[in-house]
Motif scaffolding. Structure first.
Motif, short mmCIF file in Angstrom:
data_model
loop_
_atom_site.label_atom_id
_atom_site.label_comp_id
_atom_site.label_asym_id
_atom_site.label_seq_id
_atom_site.Cartn_x
_atom_site.Cartn_y
_atom_site.Cartn_z
N GLY A 1 0.79 -1.22 0.00
CA GLY A 1 0.00 0.00 0.00
C GLY A 1 0.82 1.27 0.00
O GLY A 1 0.26 2.37 0.06
N ASN A 2 2.15 1.15 -0.03
CA ASN A 2 3.01 2.33 -0.09
C ASN A 2 2.91 2.95 -1.47
O ASN A 2 2.91 2.25 -2.48
N ARG A 3 2.83 4.29 -1.51
CA ARG A 3 2.68 5.00 -2.78
C ARG A 3 3.90 5.88 -3.03
O ARG A 3 4.38 6.55 -2.12
N TYR A 4 4.36 5.88 -4.28
CA TYR A 4 5.54 6.65 -4.67
C TYR A 4 5.27 7.38 -5.98
O TYR A 4 4.67 6.82 -6.89
N ARG A 5 5.71 8.61 -6.05
CA ARG A 5 5.64 9.34 -7.31
C ARG A 5 6.76 8.86 -8.21
O ARG A 5 7.93 8.89 -7.85
N VAL A 6 6.39 8.43 -9.40
CA VAL A 6 7.35 7.91 -10.37
C VAL A 6 7.83 9.03 -11.29
O VAL A 6 8.98 9.06 -11.69
#
Length: 61
Positions: free
Chosen positions: A19-24
């Motif tokens: 569920g971790n979100r990262y801006r690509v």
């Protein structure tokens, strides 16, 4: 734009299995961001890729 800055309001976001979100990346148009998200998704990774537009208050949601 008069101040010399480039506006890149579209984000590609990767969400992992936890569920971790990262801006690509950041992109100028929705179509460009969607193309990148689709390309990353088509590589077969289990992560979820989505796009979001920068809101007026500066957040990516």
């Amino acid at each position: 734009m008069n101040d010399g800055t480039v506006l890149l309001p579209w984000f590609v976001i990767r969400q992992d299995d936890n569920g971790n979100r990262y801006r690509v990346g950041r992109y100028a148009t929705k179509a460009e961001a969607q193309k990148i998200a689709d390309s990353l998704h088509d590589r077969g990774h289990k992560q979820l890729y989505s796009i979001e537009k920068l809101s007026q208050n500066g957040s990516g949601r």
